[in-house]
Write a protein that holds these residues in place. Structure first.
Motif, PDB file in Angstrom:
ATOM      1  N   VAL A  34     -24.125  -3.649   0.594  1.00 48.16           N
ATOM      2  CA  VAL A  34     -25.147  -4.392   1.295  1.00 48.16           C
ATOM      3  C   VAL A  34     -26.460  -3.265   1.245  1.00 48.16           C
ATOM      4  CG1 VAL A  34     -25.643  -4.873   3.753  1.00 48.16           C
ATOM      5  CG2 VAL A  34     -23.538  -5.646   2.623  1.00 48.16           C
ATOM      6  N   ILE A  35     -26.210  -2.339   1.669  1.00 48.09           N
ATOM      7  CA  ILE A  35     -27.628  -1.282   1.651  1.00 48.09           C
ATOM      8  C   ILE A  35     -28.086  -1.189   0.070  1.00 48.09           C
ATOM      9  CG2 ILE A  35     -28.319   0.882   1.684  1.00 48.09           C
ATOM     10  CD1 ILE A  35     -26.257   1.215   4.144  1.00 48.09           C
ATOM     11  N   ARG A  36     -27.409  -1.194  -0.962  1.00 47.49           N
ATOM     12  CA  ARG A  36     -27.987  -1.184  -2.140  1.00 47.49           C
ATOM     13  C   ARG A  36     -28.774  -2.643  -2.614  1.00 47.49           C
ATOM     14  NH1 ARG A  36     -26.250   2.507  -6.747  1.00 47.49           N
ATOM     15  NH2 ARG A  36     -27.595   1.044  -7.970  1.00 47.49           N
ATOM     16  N   GLU A  37     -28.359  -3.694  -1.944  1.00 49.91           N
ATOM     17  CA  GLU A  37     -28.622  -5.007  -2.190  1.00 49.91           C
ATOM     18  C   GLU A  37     -29.883  -5.022  -1.603  1.00 49.91           C
ATOM     19  OE1 GLU A  37     -29.884  -8.909  -1.377  1.00 49.91           O
ATOM     20  OE2 GLU A  37     -28.987  -7.589   0.137  1.00 49.91           O
ATOM     21  N   ARG A  38     -30.032  -4.600  -0.137  1.00 48.46           N
ATOM     22  CA  ARG A  38     -31.304  -4.600   0.428  1.00 48.46           C
ATOM     23  C   ARG A  38     -32.299  -3.741  -0.299  1.00 48.46           C
ATOM     24  NH1 ARG A  38     -30.339  -1.708   5.469  1.00 48.46           N
ATOM     25  NH2 ARG A  38     -28.862  -3.703   5.747  1.00 48.46           N
ATOM     26  N   ARG A  39     -31.919  -2.611  -0.900  1.00 47.06           N
ATOM     27  CA  ARG A  39     -33.039  -1.604  -1.502  1.00 47.06           C
ATOM     28  C   ARG A  39     -33.446  -2.412  -2.680  1.00 47.06           C
ATOM     29  NH1 ARG A  39     -30.872   3.912  -3.634  1.00 47.06           N
ATOM     30  NH2 ARG A  39     -30.004   3.914  -1.728  1.00 47.06           N
ATOM     31  N   HIS A  40     -32.620  -3.209  -3.441  1.00 45.73           N
ATOM     32  CA  HIS A  40     -32.871  -3.736  -4.633  1.00 45.73           C
ATOM     33  C   HIS A  40     -33.725  -4.924  -4.534  1.00 45.73           C
ATOM     34  CE1 HIS A  40     -30.922  -1.479  -7.667  1.00 45.73           C
ATOM     35  NE2 HIS A  40     -29.857  -1.339  -6.880  1.00 45.73           N
ATOM     36  N   ARG A  41     -33.494  -5.553  -3.289  1.00 43.73           N
ATOM     37  CA  ARG A  41     -34.302  -6.807  -2.964  1.00 43.73           C
ATOM     38  C   ARG A  41     -35.767  -6.238  -2.290  1.00 43.73           C
ATOM     39  NH1 ARG A  41     -31.516  -8.620   1.222  1.00 43.73           N
ATOM     40  NH2 ARG A  41     -32.737  -7.729   2.612  1.00 43.73           N
ATOM     41  N   ASP A  42     -35.904  -5.092  -1.767  1.00 38.98           N
ATOM     42  CA  ASP A  42     -37.100  -4.635  -1.362  1.00 38.98           C
ATOM     43  C   ASP A  42     -38.136  -4.430  -2.538  1.00 38.98           C
ATOM     44  OD1 ASP A  42     -36.531  -5.161   1.361  1.00 38.98           O
ATOM     45  OD2 ASP A  42     -36.007  -3.127   1.811  1.00 38.98           O
ATOM     46  N   THR A  43     -37.355  -3.690  -3.303  1.00 35.89           N
ATOM     47  CA  THR A  43     -37.908  -3.448  -4.831  1.00 35.89           C
ATOM     48  C   THR A  43     -38.496  -4.590  -5.393  1.00 35.89           C
ATOM     49  OG1 THR A  43     -36.464  -1.401  -5.094  1.00 35.89           O
ATOM     50  CG2 THR A  43     -37.699  -2.061  -6.953  1.00 35.89           C
ATOM     51  N   ALA A  44     -37.719  -5.398  -5.585  1.00 36.33           N
ATOM     52  CA  ALA A  44     -38.097  -6.826  -6.342  1.00 36.33           C
ATOM     53  C   ALA A  44     -39.090  -7.603  -5.646  1.00 36.33           C
ATOM     54  CB  ALA A  44     -37.038  -7.797  -6.481  1.00 36.33           C
ATOM     55  N   GLU A  45     -39.190  -7.609  -4.208  1.00 31.98           N
ATOM     56  CA  GLU A  45     -40.057  -8.091  -3.363  1.00 31.98           C
ATOM     57  C   GLU A  45     -41.619  -7.326  -3.625  1.00 31.98           C
ATOM     58  OE1 GLU A  45     -38.792  -8.604   0.408  1.00 31.98           O
ATOM     59  OE2 GLU A  45     -37.575 -10.337  -0.005  1.00 31.98           O
ATOM     60  N   SER A  46     -41.442  -6.065  -3.606  1.00 34.51           N
ATOM     61  CA  SER A  46     -42.649  -5.176  -3.851  1.00 34.51           C
ATOM     62  C   SER A  46     -43.145  -5.520  -5.320  1.00 34.51           C
ATOM     63  CB  SER A  46     -42.118  -3.753  -3.663  1.00 34.51           C
ATOM     64  OG  SER A  46     -43.305  -2.904  -4.073  1.00 34.51           O
ATOM     65  N   THR A  47     -42.270  -5.499  -6.401  1.00 32.15           N
ATOM     66  CA  THR A  47     -42.898  -5.789  -7.542  1.00 32.15           C
ATOM     67  C   THR A  47     -43.558  -7.118  -7.696  1.00 32.15           C
ATOM     68  OG1 THR A  47     -40.884  -4.401  -8.359  1.00 32.15           O
ATOM     69  CG2 THR A  47     -41.941  -5.804 -10.006  1.00 32.15           C
ATOM     70  N   ASN A  48     -42.931  -8.076  -7.059  1.00 31.45           N
ATOM     71  CA  ASN A  48     -43.400  -9.492  -7.267  1.00 31.45           C
ATOM     72  C   ASN A  48     -44.803  -9.401  -6.468  1.00 31.45           C
ATOM     73  OD1 ASN A  48     -43.562 -12.246  -7.558  1.00 31.45           O
ATOM     74  ND2 ASN A  48     -43.066 -12.590  -5.538  1.00 31.45           N
ATOM     75  N   ALA A  49     -45.063  -8.672  -5.333  1.00 28.86           N
ATOM     76  CA  ALA A  49     -46.189  -8.579  -4.536  1.00 28.86           C
ATOM     77  C   ALA A  49     -47.446  -8.100  -5.503  1.00 28.86           C
ATOM     78  CB  ALA A  49     -46.137  -8.006  -3.131  1.00 28.86           C
ATOM     79  N   ARG A  50     -46.728  -7.082  -6.406  1.00 24.47           N
ATOM     80  CA  ARG A  50     -47.915  -6.315  -7.234  1.00 24.47           C
ATOM     81  C   ARG A  50     -48.254  -7.221  -8.275  1.00 24.47           C
ATOM     82  NH1 ARG A  50     -44.465  -0.664  -7.642  1.00 24.47           N
ATOM     83  NH2 ARG A  50     -45.033  -0.147  -5.448  1.00 24.47           N
ATOM     84  N   VAL A  51     -47.308  -7.862  -8.920  1.00 26.49           N
ATOM     85  CA  VAL A  51     -47.783  -8.926  -9.902  1.00 26.49           C
ATOM     86  C   VAL A  51     -48.760  -9.960  -9.537  1.00 26.49           C
ATOM     87  CG1 VAL A  51     -46.643 -10.593 -11.608  1.00 26.49           C
ATOM     88  CG2 VAL A  51     -45.574  -8.303 -11.260  1.00 26.49           C
TER      89      VAL A  51
END
Length: 198
Positions: free
Chosen positions: A149-166
């Motif tokens: 669960v914690i890894r999924e949360r971390r990966h989701r945060d990374t994906a959302e951050s990358t999406n915002a940068r794009v």
């Protein structure tokens, strides 16, 4: 199984369940958070931890015996599991230290579980042994689920951050493109106006 054995079994199971704890804490920058467990000889304790957010996702971990002698030290770890068997009675202390960071707070998720030692003098029923083994296996599954669960949360945060940068990079590129097109139109227009004057 006699009534005394049943009572003994349920008391042991209740004590074991009472030792299972799960926490999520914020460790402030340049701070340390400590916890303790009172153990008796041959009691077992396992601490599983993972850094969920903050900085480089690392934390210092320290586990000490009742005399404050370090049993385990982990430096700049993002995840870890430490298991001990108490050699003396007393208060065992474990700490999460964020003293190496002066700016970033850390979010740490950790579980503490243990087994109270009950001497096996031949009176423990085989079903009680099986229940204990199942409880240990169930706790391992629970720890693994929390880790996922914690890894999924971390990966989701990374994906959302990358999406915002794009998205912001695309907007920036569109603005630059419109500016360049506007400048080219203006330049060509001024070029032809200059030609007409001659």
């Amino acid at each position: 199984m006699s009534l005394d054995r049943r009572i003994h079994f349920f008391l042991c199971l209740t004590f074991w369940i009472s030792l299972v704890l799960g926490h999520m804490i914020d460790v402030k920058a340049a701070q340390k958070e400590c916890f303790f467990e009172d153990l008796h000889v041959n009691d077992k304790m396992t601490v599983t931890y993972q850094v969920g957010a903050g900085g480089h996702l690392d934390i210092d971990f320290w586990l000490g015996d009742p005399l404050d002698v370090a049993i385990q030290k982990d430096f700049k770890s993002s995840t870890g599991t430490v298991s001990i068997t108490a050699e003396t009675d007393g208060r065992y202390t474990y700490c999460f230290s964020n003293e190496m960071s002066t700016l970033q707070d850390k979010v740490v998720s950790f579980n503490v579980h243990g087994v109270i030692y009950v001497p096996d003098d031949g009176t423990i029923a085989p079903i009680e042994r099986e229940v204990r083994d199942l409880a240990v296996g169930l706790q391992a599954v629970k720890d693994e689920q929390e880790y996922i669960v914690i890894r999924e949360r971390r990966h989701r945060d990374t994906a959302e951050s990358t999406n915002a940068r794009v998205v912001w990079w695309s907007i920036f590129q569109a603005v630059i493109l419109f500016c360049v097109c506007g400048w080219q139109i203006y330049y060509l227009q001024s070029f032809f106006e200059v030609k007409r004057n001659y």
